[in-house]
Write a protein that holds these residues in place. Sequence first.
Motif, PDB file in Angstrom:
ATOM      1  N   ILE A 164       9.716   2.619   3.159  1.00 16.53           N
ATOM      2  CA  ILE A 164      10.620   1.100   2.807  1.00 16.53           C
ATOM      3  C   ILE A 164       9.850  -0.258   3.151  1.00 16.53           C
ATOM      4  O   ILE A 164       9.401  -0.186   4.262  1.00 16.53           O
ATOM      5  CB  ILE A 164      12.203   1.188   3.121  1.00 16.53           C
ATOM      6  N   VAL A 165       9.819  -0.941   2.281  1.00 18.39           N
ATOM      7  CA  VAL A 165       9.271  -2.159   2.325  1.00 18.39           C
ATOM      8  C   VAL A 165      10.030  -3.178   1.538  1.00 18.39           C
ATOM      9  O   VAL A 165      11.081  -2.957   0.893  1.00 18.39           O
ATOM     10  CB  VAL A 165       7.796  -2.545   1.722  1.00 18.39           C
ATOM     11  N   GLU A 166       9.652  -4.627   1.997  1.00 21.08           N
ATOM     12  CA  GLU A 166      10.328  -5.655   1.383  1.00 21.08           C
ATOM     13  C   GLU A 166      12.060  -5.888   1.802  1.00 21.08           C
ATOM     14  O   GLU A 166      12.630  -5.883   0.661  1.00 21.08           O
ATOM     15  CB  GLU A 166      10.439  -6.007  -0.029  1.00 21.08           C
ATOM     16  N   ASP A 167      12.349  -5.330   3.034  1.00 18.64           N
ATOM     17  CA  ASP A 167      13.751  -5.114   3.446  1.00 18.64           C
ATOM     18  C   ASP A 167      14.582  -4.427   2.587  1.00 18.64           C
ATOM     19  O   ASP A 167      15.734  -4.758   2.328  1.00 18.64           O
ATOM     20  CB  ASP A 167      14.214  -6.505   3.563  1.00 18.64           C
ATOM     21  N   GLY A 168      14.005  -3.256   2.097  1.00 19.03           N
ATOM     22  CA  GLY A 168      14.770  -2.343   1.202  1.00 19.03           C
ATOM     23  C   GLY A 168      14.621  -2.573  -0.281  1.00 19.03           C
ATOM     24  O   GLY A 168      15.202  -1.756  -1.004  1.00 19.03           O
ATOM     25  N   ALA A 169      14.083  -3.811  -0.877  1.00 16.61           N
ATOM     26  CA  ALA A 169      13.861  -4.251  -2.065  1.00 16.61           C
ATOM     27  C   ALA A 169      12.908  -3.180  -2.916  1.00 16.61           C
ATOM     28  O   ALA A 169      12.863  -3.197  -4.038  1.00 16.61           O
ATOM     29  CB  ALA A 169      13.581  -5.614  -2.427  1.00 16.61           C
ATOM     30  N   ALA A 170      12.080  -2.427  -2.041  1.00 18.76           N
ATOM     31  CA  ALA A 170      11.139  -1.634  -2.786  1.00 18.76           C
ATOM     32  C   ALA A 170      10.712  -0.323  -1.731  1.00 18.76           C
ATOM     33  O   ALA A 170      11.044  -0.484  -0.526  1.00 18.76           O
ATOM     34  CB  ALA A 170      10.042  -2.367  -2.964  1.00 18.76           C
ATOM     35  N   VAL A 171      10.121   0.470  -2.433  1.00 18.76           N
ATOM     36  CA  VAL A 171       9.696   1.654  -1.417  1.00 18.76           C
ATOM     37  C   VAL A 171       8.072   1.952  -1.933  1.00 18.76           C
ATOM     38  O   VAL A 171       7.734   1.771  -2.988  1.00 18.76           O
ATOM     39  CB  VAL A 171      10.478   2.922  -1.514  1.00 18.76           C
ATOM     40  N   ASP A 172       7.394   2.116  -0.861  1.00 15.40           N
ATOM     41  CA  ASP A 172       5.973   2.753  -1.336  1.00 15.40           C
ATOM     42  C   ASP A 172       5.802   4.245  -1.206  1.00 15.40           C
ATOM     43  O   ASP A 172       5.965   4.686  -0.194  1.00 15.40           O
ATOM     44  CB  ASP A 172       4.957   1.948  -0.299  1.00 15.40           C
ATOM     45  N   VAL A 173       5.494   4.784  -2.471  1.00 11.57           N
ATOM     46  CA  VAL A 173       5.512   6.199  -2.333  1.00 11.57           C
ATOM     47  C   VAL A 173       3.892   6.341  -2.549  1.00 11.57           C
ATOM     48  O   VAL A 173       3.204   5.986  -3.268  1.00 11.57           O
ATOM     49  CB  VAL A 173       6.153   6.908  -3.493  1.00 11.57           C
ATOM     50  N   THR A 174       3.411   7.315  -1.364  1.00 10.69           N
ATOM     51  CA  THR A 174       1.842   7.590  -1.306  1.00 10.69           C
ATOM     52  C   THR A 174       1.859   8.880  -1.982  1.00 10.69           C
ATOM     53  O   THR A 174       2.601  10.109  -1.633  1.00 10.69           O
ATOM     54  CB  THR A 174       1.684   7.626   0.131  1.00 10.69           C
ATOM     55  N   VAL A 175       1.167   9.323  -2.896  1.00  6.95           N
ATOM     56  CA  VAL A 175       0.694  10.665  -3.447  1.00  6.95           C
ATOM     57  C   VAL A 175      -0.927  10.856  -3.360  1.00  6.95           C
ATOM     58  O   VAL A 175      -1.541   9.955  -3.255  1.00  6.95           O
ATOM     59  CB  VAL A 175       0.975  10.749  -4.884  1.00  6.95           C
ATOM     60  N   SER A 176      -1.207  11.933  -2.974  1.00  4.40           N
ATOM     61  CA  SER A 176      -2.620  12.315  -2.935  1.00  4.40           C
ATOM     62  C   SER A 176      -2.950  13.045  -4.229  1.00  4.40           C
ATOM     63  O   SER A 176      -2.393  13.992  -4.919  1.00  4.40           O
ATOM     64  CB  SER A 176      -2.715  13.344  -1.746  1.00  4.40           C
ATOM     65  N   VAL A 177      -4.093  12.316  -4.773  1.00  4.43           N
ATOM     66  CA  VAL A 177      -4.830  12.954  -6.261  1.00  4.43           C
ATOM     67  C   VAL A 177      -5.721  13.565  -5.915  1.00  4.43           C
ATOM     68  O   VAL A 177      -7.014  13.051  -5.356  1.00  4.43           O
ATOM     69  CB  VAL A 177      -4.851  11.495  -6.938  1.00  4.43           C
ATOM     70  N   SER A 178      -6.052  14.464  -6.758  1.00  6.05           N
ATOM     71  CA  SER A 178      -7.701  14.935  -6.632  1.00  6.05           C
ATOM     72  C   SER A 178      -7.892  15.676  -8.117  1.00  6.05           C
ATOM     73  O   SER A 178      -7.012  16.313  -8.732  1.00  6.05           O
ATOM     74  CB  SER A 178      -7.482  16.402  -5.640  1.00  6.05           C
TER      75      SER A 178
END
Length: 140
Positions: free
Chosen positions: A43-57
């Motif tokens: 969670i980022v920006e006090d809940g206004a957004a979320v950063d989702v990390t994906v691993s790509v190959s």
Amino acid sequence: MSVTRTLRTAALAAVLATGALAAAAPQASALGEGSIRIVDGRIVEDGAAVDVTVSVSCPAGDVRAVLVRAIQGVTGSVDAAGPQLPMVTCTGEPQDVVVRLAATPYVAGVSEWQPGTAYVTAWLSGAATDNDLFEEIELV
């Protein structure tokens, strides 16, 4: 134009098209290979957004699009990667890509992302296997 000349022109066009396809074949043959894996969500920006990390190959030199969508709770904090999809230049090795998702529509105190369970879909263009995931993750 005579029939013979038309046939020769068509044959020449076919030969040129075959040559163009053969020249493109090494890059095109890599498509269909690749995978995507959901790593986590923050969670980022006090809940206004979320950063989702994906691993790509995917094979080195390929350029692929990544699409991530998420939904959480009864308020439906949801978003996609926006009108533009993040593009990844593949290295041949797994690499992390962070996609920021805004709570949409955003209403302070109502549709903010909260710590807890979220449902995430991730997709990697051009990959025939492991390219469309739906997973439950814990947002922190």
